[in-house]
Motif scaffolding. Sequence first.
Motif, PDB file in Angstrom:
ATOM      1  N   TRP A   3       3.829 -52.732 -17.740  1.00 17.57           N
ATOM      2  CA  TRP A   3       4.245 -54.111 -18.002  1.00 17.57           C
ATOM      3  C   TRP A   3       3.802 -55.058 -16.887  1.00 17.57           C
ATOM      4  O   TRP A   3       3.207 -56.114 -17.139  1.00 17.57           O
ATOM      5  N   GLY A   4       4.086 -54.723 -15.641  1.00 15.31           N
ATOM      6  CA  GLY A   4       3.761 -55.601 -14.522  1.00 15.31           C
ATOM      7  C   GLY A   4       2.266 -55.862 -14.415  1.00 15.31           C
ATOM      8  O   GLY A   4       1.839 -56.992 -14.158  1.00 15.31           O
ATOM      9  N   LEU A  10      -2.620 -61.102 -17.573  1.00 16.42           N
ATOM     10  CA  LEU A  10      -2.454 -62.294 -18.406  1.00 16.42           C
ATOM     11  C   LEU A  10      -2.396 -63.541 -17.518  1.00 16.42           C
ATOM     12  O   LEU A  10      -3.062 -64.548 -17.789  1.00 16.42           O
ATOM     13  N   SER A  11      -1.626 -63.465 -16.455  1.00 20.63           N
ATOM     14  CA  SER A  11      -1.501 -64.588 -15.533  1.00 20.63           C
ATOM     15  C   SER A  11      -2.846 -64.934 -14.899  1.00 20.63           C
ATOM     16  O   SER A  11      -3.211 -66.120 -14.786  1.00 20.63           O
TER      17      SER A  11
END
Length: 62
Positions: A3-4, A10-11
């Motif tokens: 997830w991280g 994405l960021s």
Amino acid sequence: MEWGRAMQELSTAIDHLATEDPSEIPRLQLAEQLIELHWQMARLQAQIARRTSVRLPDLQNP
């Protein structure tokens, strides 16, 4: 994918888009990018909706 790591990628992708000047992109390429961005936004919204619809267990009434 973790997830991280996924959120970091994405960021980073969004940060990259923010550095571009859309006025310098040729019109045809800009149109293609807009279509792709809308598709990706729809996919992201679908994942948000999936997570929003998950009901957490009622901890007061086991």
